[in-house]
Structure formats: C-alpha cells, structure tokens
Design a protein around this motif. Sequence first.
Motif, mmCIF file in Angstrom:
data_model
loop_
_atom_site.group_PDB
_atom_site.id
_atom_site.type_symbol
_atom_site.label_atom_id
_atom_site.label_comp_id
_atom_site.label_asym_id
_atom_site.label_seq_id
_atom_site.Cartn_x
_atom_site.Cartn_y
_atom_site.Cartn_z
ATOM 1 N N LYS A 144 0.806 -1.217 0.000
ATOM 2 C CA LYS A 144 0.000 0.000 0.000
ATOM 3 C C LYS A 144 0.844 1.275 0.000
ATOM 4 O O LYS A 144 0.567 2.203 -0.754
ATOM 5 C CB LYS A 144 -0.932 0.002 1.219
ATOM 6 N N PHE A 145 1.863 1.313 0.854
ATOM 7 C CA PHE A 145 2.682 2.533 0.954
ATOM 8 C C PHE A 145 3.202 2.978 -0.416
ATOM 9 O O PHE A 145 2.985 4.135 -0.802
ATOM 10 C CB PHE A 145 3.825 2.308 1.955
ATOM 11 N N PRO A 146 3.854 2.098 -1.187
ATOM 12 C CA PRO A 146 4.346 2.558 -2.485
ATOM 13 C C PRO A 146 3.245 3.091 -3.406
ATOM 14 O O PRO A 146 3.422 4.125 -4.036
ATOM 15 C CB PRO A 146 4.997 1.303 -3.088
ATOM 16 N N TYR A 147 2.093 2.420 -3.448
ATOM 17 C CA TYR A 147 1.119 2.913 -4.424
ATOM 18 C C TYR A 147 0.407 4.182 -3.936
ATOM 19 O O TYR A 147 0.083 5.057 -4.729
ATOM 20 C CB TYR A 147 0.162 1.809 -4.893
ATOM 21 N N VAL A 148 0.227 4.326 -2.619
ATOM 22 C CA VAL A 148 -0.367 5.563 -2.116
ATOM 23 C C VAL A 148 0.609 6.724 -2.325
ATOM 24 O O VAL A 148 0.216 7.828 -2.695
ATOM 25 C CB VAL A 148 -0.771 5.430 -0.623
ATOM 26 N N VAL A 149 1.899 6.467 -2.103
ATOM 27 C CA VAL A 149 2.911 7.486 -2.391
ATOM 28 C C VAL A 149 2.856 7.845 -3.876
ATOM 29 O O VAL A 149 2.859 9.023 -4.251
ATOM 30 C CB VAL A 149 4.325 6.976 -2.016
ATOM 31 N N GLY A 150 2.754 6.846 -4.717
ATOM 32 C CA GLY A 150 2.693 7.076 -6.157
ATOM 33 C C GLY A 150 1.493 7.904 -6.561
ATOM 34 O O GLY A 150 1.593 8.801 -7.397
ATOM 35 N N GLU A 151 0.354 7.635 -5.946
ATOM 36 C CA GLU A 151 -0.868 8.356 -6.307
ATOM 37 C C GLU A 151 -0.914 9.765 -5.722
ATOM 38 O O GLU A 151 -1.664 10.606 -6.193
ATOM 39 C CB GLU A 151 -2.099 7.573 -5.828
#
Length: 456
Positions: free
Chosen positions: A33-40
């Motif tokens: 989750k952390f990487p994709y929330v950071v990405g978004e």
Amino acid sequence: MSIQNSNRENWGSKLGFILAAAGSAIGLGNIWKFPYVVGENGGAAFIIIYLICTAVIGLPVIIAEILLGRTTQRNPVGAFYALSKSKFWASIGGMGVFAGFVILSFYSVVAGWSFGYIFEAINGVFNDFQTPQAAGQHFEALVSNVYWIVGFQFLFTLVSIFFVYRGVQKGIEQGSKIMMPVLFVLLFILMIRGLTLPNAEKGIEFLFNADWSLVNGQTVLMALGQAFFTLSLGMGAMMTYGSYMSKKNSIPTSAIQIIFLDTLIALVAGVAIFTAVFATGQDTNAGPGLIFHTLPVVFNKMPGGYIFSILFFILLTIAAITSAISLLEVITAYFVDERKWSRKKAAIVFGIVAFVFGVPSALSFNVLSDTTLFGLTYYGIVDYLASNILLPLGGFFIAVFVAWRWGFDKAIVNLKDGAGELFAKYPWMLLGWKILIKYLAPILIFLVFLNSIGLF
Ligand code: TRP
C-alpha cells in the motif's frame, strides 16, 4: 484496580512481543500500500507528511494503546469498560473490534493475490514478461478470475486462522520470530537490486524530492490514514497485543522500536519498488496493482530472479499473515474475554465470517468492478471507511480517553511500570508524551477530519 487474570495468555519474552507487534505493523501496508499511495499522492511531499503524522500522532497513540491493554489485560471493549465503567467508552472499543473485522475482510483479498503469486513465481510465469504491459495484463487476467481471487482469499484466511487457533505463544509469537528477520533480509537485498538498476536515480528523486503543489487536505488525510494503518493503530490491535505484555518491560522503548522497524521497512520497500518502477518505465500511478505489475518484470531481469521472486512472494504473504492474525486476534480476544468462547471456536467462526464479508471486495476486481457508489467500488468503500474514517476516529478517542477520561496522572503511574529508569534519565519524555497525547494528537486528528469532510 485489581486484575485476577492469572490464566490469561501472555508473551514468552520481550523480543517475542516486539516481533509480534512489528509483525502486526509490517504488512501489506508497508510493501504494497505505501508505495502505491505514495505514487498516487505525488511522492516525497506525501512521505514527509506521513513521517510527521507518525512522529506526532502515531507515537503517542501507540503508547496509549499498548498501555490501555497492558494495564487492563483485556480486549478493547473490556479495556475501555474496565477503566471507565461506561457503556459509551465500551462501544468505542466495539467500534475498534468492528474496524478490525472490516479490515480483515478486505486485507485477505490482497494477501490472497500475494499467496497466488507464489505459485505464479514457482511456475516461472514471470520469465515470459518482456514488458511491464505483459505483467499488467497477466495481473488483470488473474484478478478477473473469480475462482482464483476468492480461492486464494480463502486459503489465506485458513492460514491466518491456524495461527490464532494455536494461541499467543505457540501461534502468533513463534510465527513472528521465524519470519520477521527473514523478511527484513530479503527486502534489503531487493533494495540493493533496485538501486543498481539503470535510472534508479529517477526513482530516488521521486521519493525524496518534494513537490508541494500536489498537497491538499485530502493528501494530509491519506497520510494520516496511512500512518494509522501501517502502525496497526486506532482499533485496538496494539491494545490487544499489549494485553499479553509483561509489566516489567518498557512501553515507550517498545513503541519506538516498533515504529522504527515499521517506518524503515516502508521506506526500504519504497526504494526497492520505485527504483524498479522507473527502471522498467512504468506508471507510478498504477494503484493497488502496482507491485504486481512492477516486480515480476524486475525479477525477470535480475540474476537469480526466479528464486528471488518465489522468496519475495512467500515473504510478502507471511508479512500479511502476521498482520492478519493481529486483526483476527482482536475479535478472538473479545469473544474469549467477554463472551467466554474458546479461542479455537472464536478464531474459526470469525475467520470464516470475515472471509464471507470479504467476498464482495474480491468481486470488486471483476464482476462488481462497475458497481460503484461515489465512484468507489465495494472494496474502495470498505478500505476508505476503515483506513480513513474508523482508524483516525478510533485514534482520536483513544487519545482523548487516556488523557482526559482515564486521566493523565493515572496513565503515568502505569506507564512507569518497566520504564522507571528511562523516565528518570529522560524526564522530558513524560512531558513530551503529555503534550502530544493531551493536545496535539487529538487536535490534529480532529482538524484533518473536519477538513476531509469539507468543513474548512
Ligand atoms: N499494519 C498492517 C499493515 O501495514 C495492517 C494491520 C494489521 C492493521 N493490524 C491492523 C491496520 C490494525 C490497522 C489496524 O499491513
């Protein structure tokens, strides 16, 4: 108050508690989750806000949660009730148990993807992926398959039930002690691999070069939600784990160790994944599928990638298991403490019920993908409800309860158990915690909340 809970289970050792609590904290929230929330949410600026939320809100609240559990030796409902004799506060504990149940229901779906990917890796499927598009299409094909997605969701649920069924020491503690150190080593190797890929510096820049123009109230709410989610806060998971902890051990020290490990793992995962995203020319904005699109391509390109891909998905699955068992343990502890069920019965019944309520989340990625409310699928709604509403709300009430209802002075007496030397050496720590838990944490959570519902 008197505690006559001599038959209640407890941790075998201090390290066992730290690893189990870190096992709860470190999970899909860090690596998926952390990487994709950071990405978004635009990268570095989001990370900075998330780190501030962790230090200013996460730290005082995790201390408060562990303290409530250890003092009362109860599940969240029992803990609030024991210290207040109030139905209202008991229902706040009940909201936590409910939130845990909701999270477990959708968590098992994504954990199931990771479980299923172990077999994709073993079958050498990633060898065929020359382009990220191919990996993305393969992911889409798998999650569109109802049998695949629900089947692995179910298998994952069974494994989680197994550990909770076996009990605190033999199940949760043993499992965490074996798997957590291995997870750490493997993720570190993947980070090194990411850093040595071409264009790695673009990934690093994305992670550490802040663009503040992308930040708004919604970003701050997402960052707060992420801080709560990744630390397993706001619903009594840490409270329940704290309820098995010895009064001889220091809560502040444990809290800092847990937060340190959790934050480190999230950042290491971020580096491993974004260096790979940029090296393979993929979109940072891929959402929940991000690591399933990216990593297979990376594995395909790295020496020994076949073995690493298998190990990685085994470890991701295990990180998810140590988190899911903490969610199931909260409901189990409630039914064991308050309703006198056996641990075995509670673990099986609520594991299965959470699975059933999770099925629509699984179907949100295929047959129900067009069934939306406010633009969100069933999965999107339960995730938003739990992560961005119930957890921050729970955290708010935990802070208010400890500082204002139970009372800071009583809290301090209990917090000193096991931490007397620490506070003698660093007396400012007590004052620091007081300011954070009494004023800063509740006010900040409240403001973020008002903002999120559009009040200012
Ligand atoms: N912290 C876990 C993760 O990052 C998820 C989790 C486990 C959780 N227990 C929780 C989240 C309790 C919120 C509350 O994957």
